[in-house]
Each structure stands twice: as structure tokens, then as C-alpha cells.
Design an enzyme around this catalytic site. Structure first.
Site, PDB file in Angstrom:
ATOM      1  N   GLU A  23     -50.518 -21.102  30.233  1.00 14.95           N
ATOM      2  CA  GLU A  23     -51.177 -20.837  28.961  1.00 14.95           C
ATOM      3  C   GLU A  23     -50.880 -19.403  28.485  1.00 14.95           C
ATOM      4  OE1 GLU A  23     -54.407 -23.822  28.059  1.00 14.95           O
ATOM      5  OE2 GLU A  23     -55.368 -22.113  29.004  1.00 14.95           O
TER       6      GLU A  23
ATOM      7  N   HIS B 128     -59.013 -19.995  33.802  1.00  9.76           N
ATOM      8  CA  HIS B 128     -58.642 -19.987  32.381  1.00  9.76           C
ATOM      9  C   HIS B 128     -58.653 -18.540  31.874  1.00  9.76           C
ATOM     10  CE1 HIS B 128     -58.883 -20.591  28.065  1.00  9.76           C
ATOM     11  NE2 HIS B 128     -58.415 -21.812  28.275  1.00  9.76           N
TER      12      HIS B 128
HETATM   13  P1  PGA Z   1     -56.162 -24.191  22.231  1.00  2.00           P
HETATM   14  O1  PGA Z   1     -56.837 -23.855  23.642  1.00  2.00           O
HETATM   15  O2  PGA Z   1     -55.608 -25.585  22.340  1.00  2.00           O
HETATM   16  O3  PGA Z   1     -57.301 -24.120  21.241  1.00  2.00           O
HETATM   17  O4  PGA Z   1     -55.124 -23.180  21.987  1.00  2.00           O
HETATM   18  C1  PGA Z   1     -56.157 -24.136  24.830  1.00  2.00           C
HETATM   19  C2  PGA Z   1     -56.919 -23.581  25.972  1.00  2.00           C
HETATM   20  O5  PGA Z   1     -57.511 -22.500  25.830  1.00  2.00           O
HETATM   21  O6  PGA Z   1     -56.985 -24.209  27.044  1.00  2.00           O
END
Ligand code: PGA
Length: 231
Positions: free
Chosen positions: A159, A102
């Protein structure tokens, strides 16, 4: 194949709050599923100390399409690695998914794609499915380091860092472009999108070809908002 919706609670909630979340989410989920059949698999990824709470709750709800996930794994097997949680530590907790790499791990814990590739191997050896997170700039390098692994054994979560933790998701044209890049580099397989997914933008995001589900932070903390994502 079912779409996957992952609740990434990050470092939020304690045992009592996790119990409250489950007690609220469960009837809402069942009610919604009864009204209109949908094809979602839900993964709840709590902080490590709450795994037992979530896991034993899900154990009583075996008929529901839910699984438990972790947000990280040690890059080492069991042994003298103070503070690390190894695959072996998770035996008995029914963990089926592990979020790895992540952007918050990369940023605050200095993890790089090589370390993440090591975690992916251990995760697979432990019989869990890795959910490997990448931003666009990491796609090529991370893909190179996972070449030896069959693509269908892991999930990619795309992401875009600048869209994490807000209310607005990345414009869909930009998402599409990176999904193509991910397919080129990693090969064809399951890809999730993460970054400010919420009930207001989920329909638009679901219309993007190639998104097989979502990794959700903020909106997963509230059971009502989270259940509202199941469309
Ligand atoms: P968010 O986080 O939905 O708050 O943008 C997503 C993530 O960091 O996996």
C-alpha cells in the site's frame, strides 16, 4: 488460487448501515457470479463492533466465498490491556483474516514493524491469516522481522501511502518495481495491492503481473462500487 478482495471499512458504518450494505451486496454478488463465473474470495473487514453483524450474516450464506476479517489485533494475549481486542476475544466470530500494520495504524497509533511482527505471531497462533501491510520503505525491515515465519502463512498488502484515499492508483510500472522488491525480501507468496482501487482502474491493476487481489478502502463502502471490482 482465488484472487482476494478485501473490504476495509476502517472506522465507518454502524450496525444498520452494515446490514444495508450486506443486503445490497449479497444479491449483486450472486447475480454477477451467475452471469460470468469468476474466481474471487471476498473478505469483509468491518470495525470491531460490527463483527457480529457481518459474521452472523455470512453464517447464513455459507455457500458464498466470503470471509470476515478484522482491521487490527492486540499485540498481547487476553488479559489486562484496556481497550485492546485480543485473538481470544474473537473466538466464535469466524474471523479468518487480520489486516495488520496498515499505514493508518503506523501513522496514527505509532505502530512499528516490530510490534506488527508480534501481532502476526499471535494472529497465526489464533488460526487466522495475517494480511501484513507495507509501503516500499517498510519492506526490508518488516521482512527481516518476519524471517522466521513461512511465507505461505501470510499475505502481503502493498500500500503506497501517498496513493491511499484518492481516486488515482500508483502507476503500474512503480507497482511492479515494488512487487519485485517484496518478492526479493519476503520470498514468493500472495501479494495484494491497496491504494485508490476503484472500478475505473481495476482492469489496469489486474493486468499487473504479481497482484493477487486488492485491499480496498473508499470503494468498499459502497456495495455497488465494490461488486463492480469483481472482474
Ligand atoms: P483506499 O484505501 O482504497 O481508500 O485508498 C485503501 C486502504 O487504506 O487500505
Amino acid at each position: 488460487m482465488s484472487k482476494i478482495l478485501i473490504a476495509n471499512w476502517k472506522s465507518n458504518k454502524n450496525i444498520k448501515e452494515a446490514q444495508q450494505w450486506l443486503a445490497q451486496f449479497s444479491p449483486e454478488f450472486t447475480r454477477k457470479a451467475a452471469l460470468r463465473p469468476f474466481d474471487w474470495h471476498v473478505v469483509i473487514a468491518p470495525p470491531f463492533p460490527l463483527l457480529e453483524t457481518v459474521s452472523s450474516y455470512l453464517d447464513q450464506k455459507k455457500s458464498l466465498p466470503w470471509s470476515v476479517g478484522v482491521q487490527d489485533l492486540s499485540p498481547f494475549a487476553a488479559g489486562s490491556y484496556t481497550g485492546a481486542v485480543s485473538v481470544a476475544n474473537l473466538v466464535g466470530l469466524n474471523v479468518q483474516y487480520a489486516i495488520l500494520g496498515h499505514s493508518e495504524r503506523r501513522k496514527y497509533f505509532a505502530e512499528d514493524s516490530r510490534l506488527i511482527a508480534k501481532k502476526v505471531e499471535l494472529c497465526l497462533d489464533g488460526g487466522m491469516t495475517p494480511v501484513v501491510c507495507v509501503d516500499a520503505k517498510e519492506v526490508e525491515n518488516q521482512a527481516d522481522l518476519l524471517r522466521g515465519i513461512e511465507r505461505k502463512k501470510y499475505i502481503i498488502a502493498y500500500e503506497p501511502v501517498e496513493f491511499i484515499g484518492g481516486t488515482i492508483s500508483q502507476p503500474t510500472d512503480d507497482i511492479r518495481r515494488v512487487l519485485d522488491q517484496i518478492e526479493d525480501e519476503f520470498g514468493h507468496g500472495q501479494v495484494l495491492y491497496g491504494g485508490s482501487v476503484n472500478p475505473d482502474n481495476v482492469d489496469e491493476l489486474l493486468s499487473v503481473e504479481g497482484i493477487d487481489g486488492f485491499l480496498v478502502g473508499g470503494a468498499s463502502l459502497d456495495p455497488e462500487a465494490f461488486v463492480d471490482l469483481l472482474r
